[in-house]
Design a protein around this motif. Structure first.
Motif, mmCIF file in Angstrom:
data_model
loop_
_atom_site.group_PDB
_atom_site.id
_atom_site.type_symbol
_atom_site.label_atom_id
_atom_site.label_comp_id
_atom_site.label_asym_id
_atom_site.label_seq_id
_atom_site.Cartn_x
_atom_site.Cartn_y
_atom_site.Cartn_z
ATOM 1 N N ARG A 2 -22.401 20.545 36.118
ATOM 2 C CA ARG A 2 -20.946 20.449 36.165
ATOM 3 C C ARG A 2 -20.433 21.393 37.251
ATOM 4 O O ARG A 2 -21.186 22.219 37.766
ATOM 5 C CB ARG A 2 -20.329 20.829 34.815
ATOM 6 N N TRP A 3 -19.142 21.309 37.531
ATOM 7 C CA TRP A 3 -18.591 22.121 38.619
ATOM 8 C C TRP A 3 -18.820 23.603 38.388
ATOM 9 O O TRP A 3 -19.062 24.351 39.328
ATOM 10 C CB TRP A 3 -17.102 21.808 38.837
ATOM 11 N N TRP A 4 -18.783 24.059 37.144
ATOM 12 C CA TRP A 4 -18.960 25.484 36.862
ATOM 13 C C TRP A 4 -20.409 25.945 37.066
ATOM 14 O O TRP A 4 -20.669 27.135 37.090
ATOM 15 C CB TRP A 4 -18.466 25.842 35.473
ATOM 16 N N ASP A 5 -21.326 24.979 37.227
ATOM 17 C CA ASP A 5 -22.718 25.333 37.505
ATOM 18 C C ASP A 5 -22.974 25.552 38.993
ATOM 19 O O ASP A 5 -24.036 26.050 39.367
ATOM 20 C CB ASP A 5 -23.658 24.218 37.019
ATOM 21 N N ALA A 7 -21.829 27.633 41.350
ATOM 22 C CA ALA A 7 -22.064 29.008 41.819
ATOM 23 C C ALA A 7 -23.460 29.511 41.446
ATOM 24 O O ALA A 7 -24.201 29.982 42.326
ATOM 25 C CB ALA A 7 -20.975 29.947 41.308
ATOM 26 N N TRP A 28 -20.676 20.129 45.834
ATOM 27 C CA TRP A 28 -19.411 19.538 45.389
ATOM 28 C C TRP A 28 -19.387 18.055 45.714
ATOM 29 O O TRP A 28 -18.968 17.228 44.886
ATOM 30 C CB TRP A 28 -18.222 20.240 46.043
#
Length: 165
Positions: A2-5, A7, A28
């Motif tokens: 997911r997007w929070w992964d 970083a 992204w």
């Protein structure tokens, strides 16, 4: 994934592939297509403490699959995590009815090549200077008709969770 992964995945990517690491923008862009009906499938593996220790991605378009990336934290290599991530991609390619699954692997990475061979991939060609800026060749490998029969039963022992996208 997911997007929070992104970083923590990017941190791992930069450690493992310092010369030719993907950018945050590339991740992204890939995740933008990882939705129901999309062309991408990404997954991460997390240790018991929630730390991401591996990730993998698949592109599947019109019956053709391509392993986009697969990586395992060096501290977790040899425990079956790479096999588990690859198995997930093969199963997803089969679910998406891919007639073949392709990948590129560095010619100087025999460990990864053996992993792919154990899963039924066969060498089909070389891409000269594929990995830049190091100018390292890529061995192109193919798995015809991916299925769950193409996977081994390796089970990572120190991984608690895999999350799919």
């Amino acid at each position: 994934m997911r997007w929070w992964d992104i970083a923590p995945v990017l941190d791992l990517e930069l450690r493992l592939f310092p010369e030719d690491a993907w950018s945050a923008g590339m991740f992204w862009s890939e995740l933008a297509e990882a939705h129901p009906g999309g062309t991408r499938h990404y997954t991460v593996a997390a240790a018991a403490d929630g730390t991401i220790v591996g990730y993998a991605g698949l592109m599947a378009i019109a019956g053709e699959g391509d392993v986009q990336t697969i990586a395992v934290d060096e501290r977790h290599q040899g425990a079956g995590l790479g096999a588990a991530l690859l198995t997930d991609l093969i199963r997803e390619a089969a679910r998406r009815e891919c007639a073949e699954l392709l990948l590129e692997v560095r010619v100087d990475n025999p460990r990864a090549q053996r992993l792919y061979e154990r899963h039924g991939f066969e060498p089909v060609g070389i891409r000269r200077g594929y990995y830049q800026p190091a100018n390292v060749d890529a061995l192109v490998m193919r798995l015809d008709h991916p299925s769950t029969d193409s996977t081994d039963s390796t089970d990572p022992k120190d991984i608690e969770d895999t999350r799919h996208g």
